[in-house]
Write a protein that holds these residues in place. Structure first.
Motif, short mmCIF file in Angstrom:
data_model
loop_
_atom_site.label_atom_id
_atom_site.label_comp_id
_atom_site.label_asym_id
_atom_site.label_seq_id
_atom_site.Cartn_x
_atom_site.Cartn_y
_atom_site.Cartn_z
N ILE A 149 14.87 42.63 -50.17
CA ILE A 149 16.27 42.75 -49.74
C ILE A 149 17.14 41.63 -50.28
O ILE A 149 18.37 41.71 -50.22
CB ILE A 149 16.39 42.81 -48.20
CG1 ILE A 149 15.94 41.50 -47.55
CG2 ILE A 149 15.64 44.01 -47.64
CD1 ILE A 149 16.25 41.45 -46.06
N THR A 228 16.35 44.95 -35.33
CA THR A 228 16.02 45.95 -36.36
C THR A 228 14.56 45.87 -36.75
O THR A 228 14.07 46.74 -37.47
CB THR A 228 16.90 45.73 -37.61
OG1 THR A 228 16.74 44.39 -38.05
CG2 THR A 228 18.35 46.01 -37.30
N LYS A 232 16.18 39.84 -41.04
CA LYS A 232 17.46 40.14 -41.66
C LYS A 232 17.89 38.95 -42.51
O LYS A 232 17.64 37.81 -42.16
CB LYS A 232 18.52 40.40 -40.59
CG LYS A 232 18.27 41.63 -39.74
CD LYS A 232 19.33 41.82 -38.69
CE LYS A 232 19.28 40.74 -37.62
NZ LYS A 232 20.24 40.98 -36.52
N TYR A 445 25.37 39.70 -42.46
CA TYR A 445 24.08 39.91 -43.12
C TYR A 445 24.29 40.76 -44.38
O TYR A 445 25.37 41.28 -44.62
CB TYR A 445 23.12 40.64 -42.19
CG TYR A 445 23.00 40.04 -40.81
CD1 TYR A 445 22.11 39.00 -40.56
CD2 TYR A 445 23.78 40.51 -39.75
CE1 TYR A 445 22.00 38.44 -39.30
CE2 TYR A 445 23.68 39.95 -38.48
CZ TYR A 445 22.79 38.93 -38.26
OH TYR A 445 22.69 38.37 -37.01
N GLU A 446 23.22 40.92 -45.14
CA GLU A 446 23.27 41.81 -46.29
C GLU A 446 23.42 43.27 -45.83
O GLU A 446 23.95 44.10 -46.54
CB GLU A 446 22.00 41.66 -47.12
CG GLU A 446 22.00 40.48 -48.05
CD GLU A 446 23.03 40.63 -49.17
OE1 GLU A 446 22.71 41.19 -50.23
OE2 GLU A 446 24.18 40.19 -48.96
N ASP A 447 22.96 43.55 -44.62
CA ASP A 447 23.05 44.90 -44.05
C ASP A 447 24.36 45.04 -43.27
O ASP A 447 24.53 44.41 -42.22
CB ASP A 447 21.85 45.14 -43.12
CG ASP A 447 21.88 46.53 -42.48
OD1 ASP A 447 22.80 47.31 -42.78
OD2 ASP A 447 20.99 46.81 -41.66
N ALA A 450 24.01 45.85 -39.53
CA ALA A 450 23.57 44.72 -38.71
C ALA A 450 24.74 43.77 -38.45
O ALA A 450 24.86 43.20 -37.36
CB ALA A 450 22.44 43.97 -39.40
#
Length: 629
Positions: A149, A228, A232, A445-447, A450
């Motif tokens: 990720i 999750t 993360k 976050y990268e998500d 999230a």
């Protein structure tokens, strides 16, 4: 007449004093003024640096100019000066360029505590490469997940971790990621870069490589566990790395003359964020310890003439449990700085080890705010921060009521806004995200999903936004904040955040496990946080369907040590809510208490390292701290 005038003046002065005393005791006005004085410098610096394109590389060169011959890093018997760090990080930068790395790329850095860790990421930032700091405890799926990720072009790892990398090497190769080792340990599946690094130029790379990179740009990623499941990637801005150092220096008065002792992991925000960056920010000296050792802690402090030591709460407890040594009072440590110092041991810790000051703070790796408690008096012991009425108003920090069953913020049915907590009432701590104040930015976050979960809206007024800490705290009558508990499934054990979903994903597929509910439980007399526990329904409800020895080996091979469930509760079926969520409240309350739990209980015996029936004798071993969990 003169006497009458003097009486009036004296009365006025007395009234003013009493008024000030009231405000100070009931609203912490004096503490607010002092804290505001300290933090104004940091906020002013951040605001100014946003305008002039400041970044971590420029922070480094600002400090390097002060005293390049000074020792920056101490590791075992090795001394590394600021000039040597400059030259060796230049070698890293030039070597990376020779491998085709360019500005905007990411390198995943996996390495145990040693000078090369800091030298490596500094070299990466010099060419505009982002750095993903990987947890060295991760193995297999979680490790591969973190590398993947990060979208990294290269994995640069310490060969001391070759076995972990080797297990996921085929999958990493499939992703097209370059892999290079660094270190003296054997590695037969990829190139070791030591010779090439030693031959690389020590000359400084062009400043054009980082031109235009500013405080709002991404430095890299630090991983944090969440609901999750798998870790993360929290986005860390250059501003955050600068603020780490500035907070330590301004909030706790760390100076250039200090020697900072860090035995915390450098991939975490405590050791690698606060510890490393206060060193770069102030130009002080940093002592790097590979890992914490209770028996060597004070000996190291004496040996290296340490004045500032970093901690997490569990570390302090281990020091107290350790047998007394002469070194524990022969050191020069004037302040310890960290988070999680338990109220129960705080006074004893300061008294036994002769520590004048404690710098306790509260904050999240990805968060946009922090609380600090520079404890210099007994009344401040046990708190993670202090904000009086004035600073709470100015900063906009909120402590709001939270429904722990529904796991949501409680709102006023008429206005729809959150309801603030009163004194000694637990609630979720929220930090404001202000569009006009870059120091309150939340990078997330990268998500994106999230990130969205960590933002609360319409808390005090329509359209406002707050960062959700995910923690319950309370505020007492003197404006001291106290940590209460973590919200949701994530809990802390041995200083690490444990995700119940991550544990579930590893253990649920094991043969014989029909359903599993993972949660954290409090062990009597244990201050390490909440211990991992799992309620398991065996296939068909038959306990004989479970291979307990195989399950123990599977968990220990695929999970970080701190996430392996210590206790198992065997249930005929898992209780769920109307929305199909696992019910944990009753399970957490009963915990591992054999007097309350009627279901069969098992524990991971530290001697045999396998799951065995949890007997009354074993229970006594655990609560009497005779079993090392």
């Amino acid at each position: 007449m003169a006497t009458s005038k003097m009486v009036k003046v004296g009365a006025a002065a007395g009234a003013a004093y009493l008024g000030w005393k009231y405000l100070d005791e009931n609203h912490a006005v004096g503490a607010d003024i002092e804290l505001a004085r300290r933090l104004t410098t940091m906020r002013t610096e951040i605001a100014g640096h946003h305008k002039n394109g400041y970044n971590c590389t420029k922070m480094w060169y600002t400090t390097l100019k002060k005293n390049p011959k000074k020792t920056m890093l101490l590791y075992l018997d090795e001394k590394v000066t600021y000039k040597q760090v400059e030259e060796r990080s230049n070698q890293v930068a030039n070597w990376l360029l020779s491998k085709g790395l360019k500005r905007g790329d990411t390198v995943a850095l996996l390495m145990e505590n040693r000078p090369e860790f800091i030298i490596s990421w500094l070299g990466m930032t010099k060419i505009g490469v982002k750095v993903a700091l990987i947890n060295t405890a991760l193995v297999k799926k979680p490790l591969l997940h973190c590398v993947k990720i990060s979208s990294c072009s290269m994995l640069f790892f310490g060969t001391e971790l070759a076995s972990s990398v080797g297990e996921v090497m085929p999958e990493i190769e499939e992703l097209g990621i370059m892999v290079f080792g660094n270190g003296r340990d054997a590695c037969d599946f990829c190139p070791v870069a030591d010779e090439e690094l030693a031959a690389a130029a020590v000359t400084r790379v062009s400043s054009k490589l980082t031109e235009g990179i500013g405080m709002s740009d991404v430095f890299g990623y630090i991983y944090t566990s969440g609901t999750t499941g798998l870790p993360k990637a929290a986005v860390i801005l250059h501003q955050k790395m600068f603020a780490f150092g500035a907070l330590m220096a301004n909030g706790f008065q760390v100076k250039e003359s200090d020697v900072v002792y860090t035995c915390l992991p450098l991939f975490h925000s405590a050791g690698g964020g606060l510890g490393v960056n206060v060193t770069i920010y102030t130009g002080c000296t940093m002592v790097i310890k590979k890992k914490f050792s209770a028996s060597e802690f004070w000996k190291d402090c004496v040996k290296y003439k340490v004045t500032v030591a970093q901690y997490i709460g569990e570390l302090c407890r281990y020091l107290i449990l350790n047998a007394p040594t002469p070194e524990e009072r022969q050191h020069r440590v004037r302040i310890v700085i960290g988070n999680g110092m338990r109220p129960e041991i705080w006074g004893e810790f300061q008294s036994r080890f002769n520590i004048p000051e404690v710098g306790e703070f509260y904050g999240a790796t990805e968060g946009n705010g922090a609380l600090i408690n520079h404890c210099t008096t007994p009344d401040a012991q046990g708190a993670c921060g202090r904000l009086g009425t004035l600073l709470r108003k100015v900063m906009g920090v909120k402590l709001v009521k939270f429904d722990v069953v529904e796991e949501e913020i409680v709102r006023d049915p008429k206005t729809g806004f959150a309801i603030e907590c009163g004194p000694n009432e637990p609630g979720e701590l929220l930090f404001p995200i202000k569009p006009d104040d870059p120091s309150t930015a939340f990078a997330g976050y990268e998500d994106p999903a999230a990130t969205a979960k960590k933002i609360a809206k319409d808390i005090a007024v329509k359209g406002d936004q707050f960062f959700r800490t995910g923690d319950l705290l309370s505020r007492d009558e003197k404006s001291f904040f106290h940590f209460v508990d973590r919200i949701g499934d994530t809990f802390r054990w041995h200083g690490e955040n444990c995700s119940t979903t991550e544990v579930t994903e590893v253990m649920a597929p094991f043969p014989g496990v029909q359903e599993i509910n993972v949660y954290g439980v409090q062990i009597p007399n244990n201050l390490d946080g909440r211990c991992p526990m799992a309620a398991i329904t065996p296939t068909g409800g038959d306990i004989n369907a479970l291979d307990f020895d195989g399950l123990a080996k599977h968990a220990q091979a695929n999970l970080p040590k701190y996430a392996v469930p210590i206790f198992l509760r065997i249930q005929p079926e898992i209780a769920v809510t109307a929305t199909m969520k696992h019910q944990k409240v009753a399970l957490k309350k009963e915990g591992m208490d054999i007097a309350q739990v009627t279901d069969p209980l098992y524990w991971l015996n530290p001697d045999s390292k396998t799951y065995e029936p949890f007997t009354p004798e074993a229970y006594q071993r655990v609560i009497n701290q005779q079993a090392r969990l």
